[in-house]
Design a protein around this motif. Structure first.
Motif, PDB file in Angstrom:
ATOM      1  N   UNK A  18       0.842  -1.193   0.000  1.00  0.00           N
ATOM      2  CA  UNK A  18       0.000   0.000   0.000  1.00  0.00           C
ATOM      3  C   UNK A  18       0.878   1.244   0.000  1.00  0.00           C
ATOM      4  N   UNK A  19       0.371   2.325  -0.570  1.00  0.00           N
ATOM      5  CA  UNK A  19       1.149   3.555  -0.661  1.00  0.00           C
ATOM      6  C   UNK A  19       0.222   4.739  -0.443  1.00  0.00           C
ATOM      7  N   UNK A  20       0.767   5.789   0.170  1.00  0.00           N
ATOM      8  CA  UNK A  20       0.029   7.035   0.372  1.00  0.00           C
ATOM      9  C   UNK A  20       0.238   7.916  -0.859  1.00  0.00           C
ATOM     10  N   UNK A  21      -0.837   8.136  -1.610  1.00  0.00           N
ATOM     11  CA  UNK A  21      -0.716   8.884  -2.862  1.00  0.00           C
ATOM     12  C   UNK A  21      -1.257  10.306  -2.733  1.00  0.00           C
ATOM     13  N   UNK A  22      -1.552  10.746  -1.528  1.00  0.00           N
ATOM     14  CA  UNK A  22      -2.066  12.109  -1.366  1.00  0.00           C
ATOM     15  C   UNK A  22      -1.083  13.185  -1.841  1.00  0.00           C
ATOM     16  N   UNK A  23       0.240  13.055  -1.628  1.00  0.00           N
ATOM     17  CA  UNK A  23       1.140  14.133  -2.072  1.00  0.00           C
ATOM     18  C   UNK A  23       1.110  14.376  -3.578  1.00  0.00           C
ATOM     19  N   UNK A  24       0.800  13.359  -4.387  1.00  0.00           N
ATOM     20  CA  UNK A  24       0.828  13.499  -5.844  1.00  0.00           C
ATOM     21  C   UNK A  24      -0.600  13.720  -6.343  1.00  0.00           C
ATOM     22  N   UNK A  25      -0.979  14.959  -6.480  1.00  0.00           N
ATOM     23  CA  UNK A  25      -2.348  15.287  -6.853  1.00  0.00           C
ATOM     24  C   UNK A  25      -2.664  14.869  -8.282  1.00  0.00           C
ATOM     25  N   UNK A  26      -1.676  14.725  -9.129  1.00  0.00           N
ATOM     26  CA  UNK A  26      -1.918  14.340 -10.514  1.00  0.00           C
ATOM     27  C   UNK A  26      -2.469  12.920 -10.618  1.00  0.00           C
ATOM     28  N   UNK A  27      -2.250  12.106  -9.592  1.00  0.00           N
ATOM     29  CA  UNK A  27      -2.719  10.725  -9.631  1.00  0.00           C
ATOM     30  C   UNK A  27      -4.206  10.637  -9.321  1.00  0.00           C
ATOM     31  N   UNK A  28      -4.707  11.465  -8.425  1.00  0.00           N
ATOM     32  CA  UNK A  28      -6.076  11.310  -7.944  1.00  0.00           C
ATOM     33  C   UNK A  28      -6.976  12.509  -8.208  1.00  0.00           C
ATOM     34  N   UNK A  29      -6.453  13.668  -8.533  1.00  0.00           N
ATOM     35  CA  UNK A  29      -7.242  14.886  -8.622  1.00  0.00           C
ATOM     36  C   UNK A  29      -7.923  15.097  -9.957  1.00  0.00           C
ATOM     37  N   UNK A  30      -9.051  15.803  -9.919  1.00  0.00           N
ATOM     38  CA  UNK A  30      -9.690  16.271 -11.140  1.00  0.00           C
ATOM     39  C   UNK A  30      -8.969  17.529 -11.636  1.00  0.00           C
ATOM     40  N   UNK A  31      -9.378  18.034 -12.781  1.00  0.00           N
ATOM     41  CA  UNK A  31      -8.707  19.217 -13.338  1.00  0.00           C
ATOM     42  C   UNK A  31      -8.815  20.410 -12.390  1.00  0.00           C
ATOM     43  N   UNK A  32      -9.980  20.634 -11.831  1.00  0.00           N
ATOM     44  CA  UNK A  32     -10.160  21.766 -10.922  1.00  0.00           C
ATOM     45  C   UNK A  32      -9.383  21.562  -9.632  1.00  0.00           C
ATOM     46  N   UNK A  33      -9.322  20.335  -9.147  1.00  0.00           N
ATOM     47  CA  UNK A  33      -8.559  20.068  -7.922  1.00  0.00           C
ATOM     48  C   UNK A  33      -7.073  20.257  -8.170  1.00  0.00           C
ATOM     49  N   UNK A  34      -6.597  19.847  -9.332  1.00  0.00           N
ATOM     50  CA  UNK A  34      -5.174  20.035  -9.653  1.00  0.00           C
ATOM     51  C   UNK A  34      -4.839  21.528  -9.742  1.00  0.00           C
ATOM     52  N   UNK A  35      -5.747  22.276 -10.365  1.00  0.00           N
ATOM     53  CA  UNK A  35      -5.508  23.725 -10.466  1.00  0.00           C
ATOM     54  C   UNK A  35      -5.528  24.376  -9.092  1.00  0.00           C
ATOM     55  N   UNK A  36      -6.465  23.965  -8.259  1.00  0.00           N
ATOM     56  CA  UNK A  36      -6.540  24.532  -6.905  1.00  0.00           C
ATOM     57  C   UNK A  36      -5.318  24.136  -6.096  1.00  0.00           C
ATOM     58  N   UNK A  37      -4.850  22.933  -6.247  1.00  0.00           N
ATOM     59  CA  UNK A  37      -3.664  22.474  -5.505  1.00  0.00           C
ATOM     60  C   UNK A  37      -2.448  23.322  -5.893  1.00  0.00           C
ATOM     61  N   UNK A  38      -2.259  23.564  -7.167  1.00  0.00           N
ATOM     62  CA  UNK A  38      -1.119  24.376  -7.605  1.00  0.00           C
ATOM     63  C   UNK A  38      -1.238  25.814  -7.094  1.00  0.00           C
ATOM     64  N   UNK A  39      -2.463  26.313  -7.066  1.00  0.00           N
ATOM     65  CA  UNK A  39      -2.667  27.667  -6.554  1.00  0.00           C
ATOM     66  C   UNK A  39      -2.269  27.773  -5.094  1.00  0.00           C
ATOM     67  N   UNK A  40      -2.656  26.811  -4.280  1.00  0.00           N
ATOM     68  CA  UNK A  40      -2.299  26.828  -2.861  1.00  0.00           C
ATOM     69  C   UNK A  40      -0.807  26.585  -2.663  1.00  0.00           C
ATOM     70  N   UNK A  41      -0.230  25.789  -3.512  1.00  0.00           N
ATOM     71  CA  UNK A  41       1.197  25.485  -3.372  1.00  0.00           C
ATOM     72  C   UNK A  41       2.053  26.722  -3.660  1.00  0.00           C
ATOM     73  N   UNK A  42       1.579  27.583  -4.510  1.00  0.00           N
ATOM     74  CA  UNK A  42       2.365  28.763  -4.896  1.00  0.00           C
ATOM     75  C   UNK A  42       2.218  29.921  -3.918  1.00  0.00           C
ATOM     76  N   UNK A  43       1.325  29.811  -2.981  1.00  0.00           N
ATOM     77  CA  UNK A  43       1.178  30.885  -1.995  1.00  0.00           C
ATOM     78  C   UNK A  43       2.335  30.852  -1.009  1.00  0.00           C
ATOM     79  N   UNK A  44       2.880  32.039  -0.708  1.00  0.00           N
ATOM     80  CA  UNK A  44       4.023  32.103   0.206  1.00  0.00           C
ATOM     81  C   UNK A  44       3.643  31.678   1.616  1.00  0.00           C
ATOM     82  N   UNK A  45       2.437  31.937   1.992  1.00  0.00           N
ATOM     83  CA  UNK A  45       2.010  31.581   3.356  1.00  0.00           C
ATOM     84  C   UNK A  45       1.939  30.080   3.573  1.00  0.00           C
ATOM     85  N   UNK A  46       1.975  29.310   2.472  1.00  0.00           N
ATOM     86  CA  UNK A  46       1.904  27.852   2.591  1.00  0.00           C
ATOM     87  C   UNK A  46       3.258  27.181   2.378  1.00  0.00           C
ATOM     88  N   UNK A  47       4.310  27.966   2.442  1.00  0.00           N
ATOM     89  CA  UNK A  47       5.627  27.367   2.208  1.00  0.00           C
ATOM     90  C   UNK A  47       5.997  26.333   3.266  1.00  0.00           C
TER      91      UNK A  47
END
Length: 665
Positions: free
Chosen positions: A609-638
């Motif tokens: 078994x493997x935890x695949x949550x860190x890789x959003x491209x494996x499980x996310x929809x297009x909108x979820x992938x876009x939202x994930x990248x948006x949150x990742x690029x915020x400085x407050x989430x570094x």
């Protein structure tokens, strides 16, 4: 008639001829048959009787048959001989002559002397036989011989020995003690030194006495509800629950199901805990059982009168009984009664004899525990969230589907034989064309390692219902988040229903009419689906092997009980290890594996078994992938990890938003 003649004695004789002819001049080598019946009557009967009628005296004696005259002469001779001799009926005394009287008395006296001599001889034989027996048994101490003459002149020999008589009396006393003791089974017999110590897994759903104790302590929750206030300790008798309370319980369940089927995956109650995995270790594992700390879930044992936010209660009020009077058996023994009835498949009368209770009490115990376990396990095993699914995803499934983790549910249908109904309409509804008999049919959904939950096992449908109809009636697809997939077999033609809900249907391709061989792509898809559907097939077989109640036909009056037993038996399989393919390709299997429930709801993991949550491209929809990248690029989430960002995206529940958009189209 032409071939026979009457002789002087009045008998017919056949005339010897070389050739015989009948009325139609046909030749025979033997006398031909008589004329037709009408001719025979006219010739034989009427010609010889000359019209004589019985009882009519017309003076024509010559017309009578000859045998009548002979019979009359014989009767006359008997009458004359009888009248010449003295008759006792007219008062004549019959006295034997003196010589004949002396002869009769002599014979009687001789017979009496013979009887006396016979009796004397028999007495002498008895005396000699007794002497011989006593001589033969002289060396055996404590033996007595008795000879008796029965009414039928037969001999009866009785041998008694003091030691044997004492042994018989002792055995009779032991038998009487056993009858009065009433030896019965109890839960303590599951201990290693008990009568069932070596056969625990044959009589319960768990492998050891300690595991059963841990499970009962967990669902009783006495440490949470207070000593003496546990659910199992105060479980009311099913027959004592009023009709109003049962209706209230059913309304609560209907309200719960209606809320779960309104959309999304039905896991809103767990959203606040999605970000942190549950790490409670009170659930039994495959090899070890940790001591229960009683804090398995804050939502499991809330007070009955305290409603949750959605208006439902944690446990139906019918189970919130006041402490009852002294029970005939303990709640742990009641659990053993339920296990033997469902797991071992014994009848209620057999169990009643085994535990020294009545069949009515056994029925009460089975119904009460089936309802209790159904509701308690509902709180233990809710529909898993996407986060819980993605924390432990099989590597083998990722390889087969090109590193895309979209499968949420493996869906299958299973049928179990039921009694034949006498009503035609019900019999037609229950008859299964696949099984060729009356059946009850269930839908069962599991995750990719074979874990089931309460909502994934709806109530049964009649055997005549098809798979697509059952899917539509039970609304089981509404549990699957939009954007994820359900994997089914060829019989589930539910592509349109899945499209309406925004989910993907993965189904093997059927051969078209006249098609001899599938294409390469269709064959590859069929093989992928067949290999990844193994966990649900294994779960079906595991449940049926562990619940012998379903080995026979389900009584029609127990269809409601069968629903509870079926669902509870599946949920109890969550305490066993998961079905993980290619789990240890490079080494030996690990020891002390966690159970399926611990993996899916309490943050445990296993080999393969493997935890695949860190890789959003494996499980996310297009909108979820876009939202994930948006949150990742915020400085407050570094300072946040990729897993933390994924949990934020999952908590925003994008599948529910997608489903609402589809409904508005």
């Amino acid at each position: 008639p032409r071939d026979r003649r009457i002789g002087p004695d009045g008998r017919y004789r056949i005339v010897e001829r070389s050739v015989y002819k009948d009325e139609e001049k046909v030749e025979y080598s033997f006398p031909p048959p008589n004329y037709h019946p009408a001719d025979f009557v006219a010739y034989e009967v009427k010609s010889r009787t000359n019209g004589y009628r019985r009882g009519v005296d017309d003076g024509s004696d010559e017309a009578l048959p000859r045998w009548v005259k002979d019979m009359a002469k014989a009767q006359a001779r008997e009458a004359s001989s009888a009248s010449s001799a003295p008759s006792a009926s007219v008062g004549a005394a019959v006295t034997p002559s003196p010589k004949k009287s002396r002869k009769i008395s002599h014979v009687a006296a001789k017979k009496r002397r013979a009887d006396v001599n016979l009796d004397e001889d028999k007495d002498e034989q008895i005396r000699l036989l007794k002497a011989q027996l006593e001589s033969a048994l002289f060396e055996l101490e404590g033996v007595k011989v008795e000879l008796e003459i029965q009414k039928d002149k037969s001999l009866q020999i009785k041998l008694e020995r003091d030691q044997l008589r004492e042994e018989v009396e002792r055995l009779r006393g032991v038998l009487e003690e056993l009858k009065q003791a009433k030896v019965v089974l109890s839960f303590d017999d599951l201990k290693p030194e008990g009568a069932l110590g070596d056969y625990v897994k044959d009589f319960t759903f768990f492998d050891s006495y300690e595991t059963n104790v841990a499970f009962l302590d967990m669902i009783n929750a006495a440490d949470t509800l207070g000593e003496g206030n546990g659910l199992c300790e105060n479980l009311p008798r099913y027959s004592k629950v009023s009709w109003e309370e049962r209706q209230k319980c059913n309304k609560e369940l209907k309200k719960y199901r209606a809320g779960k089927g309104s959309g999304g995956n039905g896991c809103e109650e767990n959203k606040e805990n999605e970000a942190e995995p549950r790490t409670k270790d009170h659930l039994p594992t495959a090899d070890t059982v940790e001591e229960n700390d009683g804090e398995c879930d804050d939502t499991v044992f809330v007070p009955i009168d305290e409603a949750e936010e959605d208006g439902t209660t944690a446990i139906p009020s019918a189970f919130n009984a006041a402490p009852s009077s002294r029970r005939k058996v303990s709640y742990r023994t009641e659990w053993l009664v339920y296990c033997i009835y469902t797991h071992s498949g014994w009848t209620q009368r057999q169990i009643a004899a085994l535990f020294g209770i009545g069949p009515t009490l056994v029925s009460d115990i089975v119904y009460a525990w089936a309802n209790l376990l159904d509701q308690v396990l509902r709180r233990f095993f809710p529909a898993p969230t996407r986060s819980q699914m993605l924390r432990a995803y099989p590597v083998s499934v990722l390889r087969k589907f090109s590193s895309v983790a979209i499968i949420y549910m493996l869906l299958d249908a299973t049928e179990i034989r039921a009694d034949v109904a006498s009503m035609k309409n019900m019999n037609a509804a229950l008859f299964s064309a696949y099984k060729h008999s009356s059946t009850a049919k269930w839908l069962v959904g599991s995750d990719v390692i074979g874990t089931t939950w309460w909502d994934s096992i709806p109530d049964a449908s009649p055997g005549a219902a098809s798979d697509p109809v059952m899917v539509a009636i039970t609304r089981i697809l509404e549990q699957i988040p939009a954007g994820m997939a359900v994997e089914v077999d060829k019989g589930f033609i539910i592509d349109n229903a899945c499209a309406e809900l925004g989910i993907i249907c993965i189904r093997p391709v059927k051969k078209q009419k006249g098609q001899t061989q599938q294409s390469k792509a269709d064959t590859a898809l069929t093989q992928k689906v067949g290999k990844t559907r193994i966990p649900i097939e294994q779960a079906n077989g595991q449940m049926k092997r562990s619940t012998r109640y379903f080995n026979g036909s389900i009584p029609l009056l127990q269809l409601g009980l069968a629903n509870l037993i079926f669902r509870v038996s599946y949920l109890l399989q969550n305490f066993k290890v998961g079905f993980i393919q290619e789990r240890h390709p490079d080494g030996p299997p690990a020891v002390g594996r966690p159970s399926k429930a611990e993996i899916r709801w309490y943050g445990a993991t296993d080999e393969g078994l493997v935890d695949i949550r860190p890789d959003v491209a494996i499980w996310g929809t297009d909108k979820e992938i876009a939202r994930w990248k948006e949150l990742r690029n915020l400085e407050e989430n570094n300072d946040l990890t990729n897993t933390d960002i994924s949990e934020i995206v999952l908590a925003e529940d994008w599948p529910s938003k997608l489903r609402k958009e589809l409904e508005n189209l």
